[in-house]
Motif scaffolding. Structure first.
Motif, PDB file in Angstrom:
ATOM      1  N   GLY A  73      -4.784   9.953 -12.023  1.00 34.27           N
ATOM      2  CA  GLY A  73      -5.582   8.943 -11.331  1.00 34.27           C
ATOM      3  C   GLY A  73      -4.849   8.309 -10.164  1.00 34.27           C
ATOM      4  N   THR A  74      -5.561   7.362  -9.524  1.00 35.06           N
ATOM      5  CA  THR A  74      -5.040   6.740  -8.309  1.00 35.06           C
ATOM      6  C   THR A  74      -3.877   5.792  -8.580  1.00 35.06           C
ATOM      7  N   LEU A  75      -3.986   4.961  -9.591  1.00 36.89           N
ATOM      8  CA  LEU A  75      -2.907   4.007  -9.872  1.00 36.89           C
ATOM      9  C   LEU A  75      -1.601   4.699 -10.259  1.00 36.89           C
ATOM     10  N   PRO A  76      -1.625   5.689 -11.155  1.00 35.56           N
ATOM     11  CA  PRO A  76      -0.382   6.409 -11.437  1.00 35.56           C
ATOM     12  C   PRO A  76       0.168   7.124 -10.197  1.00 35.56           C
ATOM     13  N   LEU A  77      -0.738   7.643  -9.346  1.00 37.65           N
ATOM     14  CA  LEU A  77      -0.305   8.289  -8.111  1.00 37.65           C
ATOM     15  C   LEU A  77       0.457   7.296  -7.240  1.00 37.65           C
ATOM     16  N   LEU A  78      -0.097   6.103  -7.056  1.00 39.87           N
ATOM     17  CA  LEU A  78       0.562   5.089  -6.242  1.00 39.87           C
ATOM     18  C   LEU A  78       1.869   4.623  -6.886  1.00 39.87           C
ATOM     19  N   ALA A  79       1.861   4.487  -8.208  1.00 38.46           N
ATOM     20  CA  ALA A  79       3.085   4.094  -8.914  1.00 38.46           C
ATOM     21  C   ALA A  79       4.168   5.157  -8.749  1.00 38.46           C
ATOM     22  N   GLY A  80       3.792   6.412  -8.819  1.00 39.77           N
ATOM     23  CA  GLY A  80       4.748   7.504  -8.613  1.00 39.77           C
ATOM     24  C   GLY A  80       5.292   7.523  -7.196  1.00 39.77           C
ATOM     25  N   LEU A  81       4.419   7.271  -6.222  1.00 42.75           N
ATOM     26  CA  LEU A  81       4.849   7.241  -4.822  1.00 42.75           C
ATOM     27  C   LEU A  81       5.851   6.110  -4.579  1.00 42.75           C
ATOM     28  N   VAL A  82       5.489   4.921  -5.039  1.00 39.91           N
ATOM     29  CA  VAL A  82       6.361   3.757  -4.827  1.00 39.91           C
ATOM     30  C   VAL A  82       7.649   3.887  -5.645  1.00 39.91           C
ATOM     31  N   GLY A  83       7.492   4.207  -6.922  1.00 27.86           N
ATOM     32  CA  GLY A  83       8.666   4.300  -7.799  1.00 27.86           C
ATOM     33  C   GLY A  83       9.612   5.419  -7.410  1.00 27.86           C
ATOM     34  N   GLY A  84       9.054   6.603  -7.145  1.00 25.84           N
ATOM     35  CA  GLY A  84       9.898   7.745  -6.753  1.00 25.84           C
ATOM     36  C   GLY A  84      10.601   7.500  -5.434  1.00 25.84           C
ATOM     37  N   SER A  85       9.868   6.939  -4.455  1.00 32.80           N
ATOM     38  CA  SER A  85      10.478   6.642  -3.157  1.00 32.80           C
ATOM     39  C   SER A  85      11.560   5.578  -3.291  1.00 32.80           C
ATOM     40  N   ALA A  86      11.282   4.554  -4.088  1.00 32.05           N
ATOM     41  CA  ALA A  86      12.262   3.472  -4.271  1.00 32.05           C
ATOM     42  C   ALA A  86      13.522   3.980  -4.956  1.00 32.05           C
ATOM     43  N   LEU A  87      13.369   4.784  -5.994  1.00 35.11           N
ATOM     44  CA  LEU A  87      14.532   5.303  -6.715  1.00 35.11           C
ATOM     45  C   LEU A  87      15.354   6.234  -5.829  1.00 35.11           C
ATOM     46  N   ALA A  88      14.682   7.153  -5.138  1.00 28.84           N
ATOM     47  CA  ALA A  88      15.407   8.072  -4.253  1.00 28.84           C
ATOM     48  C   ALA A  88      16.075   7.300  -3.109  1.00 28.84           C
ATOM     49  N   GLY A  89      15.383   6.304  -2.556  1.00 29.33           N
ATOM     50  CA  GLY A  89      15.971   5.487  -1.492  1.00 29.33           C
ATOM     51  C   GLY A  89      17.175   4.698  -1.983  1.00 29.33           C
ATOM     52  N   LEU A  90      17.109   4.194  -3.208  1.00 29.51           N
ATOM     53  CA  LEU A  90      18.230   3.465  -3.795  1.00 29.51           C
ATOM     54  C   LEU A  90      19.449   4.371  -3.952  1.00 29.51           C
ATOM     55  N   LEU A  91      19.226   5.599  -4.395  1.00 31.35           N
ATOM     56  CA  LEU A  91      20.332   6.542  -4.550  1.00 31.35           C
ATOM     57  C   LEU A  91      20.968   6.888  -3.200  1.00 31.35           C
ATOM     58  N   VAL A  92      20.144   7.137  -2.189  1.00 30.21           N
ATOM     59  CA  VAL A  92      20.666   7.441  -0.850  1.00 30.21           C
ATOM     60  C   VAL A  92      21.427   6.240  -0.298  1.00 30.21           C
ATOM     61  N   SER A  93      20.874   5.065  -0.487  1.00 26.79           N
ATOM     62  CA  SER A  93      21.512   3.848   0.015  1.00 26.79           C
ATOM     63  C   SER A  93      22.846   3.585  -0.669  1.00 26.79           C
TER      64      SER A  93
END
Length: 155
Positions: A37-57
């Motif tokens: 669904g849409t909410l899990p999709l948005l949660a995956g986008l935000v969460g995955g991007s945030a986690l990957a960005g945190l690791l790069v940072s």
């Protein structure tokens, strides 16, 4: 206020392409959750991007500094009095010291995306570390700062 000549401060930030890869990881996380669904999709986008960005940072937050008579490279703090003459390494020499010429006892703050480095012998007889290898985009400035700090350290 002008910093002293013995001052050097550099952050080894990750290249821009790594941030693009972090965004793509967020997109991949979103696509994996698309069937839910849409909410899990948005949660995956935000969460995955945030986690990957945190690791790069966090990987790109390593700092190289010469301040108060010490070389601070990542978590290590080494007094310049315990260091020998700094050697500037071009890209080819730096690759050699990162690979087949490396000593496993050496302290190495290396980043693969930074082609140049400085290698400094450790002259303290009580320290088993043979040398310090530090990736830097400004090897001449780091060398000059270490030499200036050593000169300021001697009476």
């Amino acid at each position: 206020m002008q910093p002293s000549p013995a001052h050097h401060d550099e952050r080894l930030t990750a290249p821009g392409s790594w941030w693009g890869i972090a965004a793509l990881i967020g997109l991949a996380c979103a696509l994996m959750l698309l069937p839910l669904g849409t909410l899990p999709l948005l949660a995956g986008l935000v969460g995955g991007s945030a986690l990957a960005g945190l690791l790069v940072s966090s990987y790109g937050s390593a700092r190289v500094r010469v301040v108060n008579g010490a070389l601070a490279a990542g978590d290590a703090r080494i007094p310049v009095a315990a260091l020998g003459e700094p050697e500037v390494l071009d890209a080819e020499q730096a690759r050699a010291w990162r690979t087949y010429r490396a000593d496993t006892r050496a302290f190495m703050l290396m980043r693969s995306y930074v082609p140049t480095a400085v290698r400094i012998e450790v002259t303290d007889p009580a320290d088993p570390t043979p040398y310090v290898y530090v990736s830097t985009r400004e090897p001449e400035a780091l060398r000059a700062a270490v030499i200036a700090a050593k000169g300021a350290d001697t009476p």
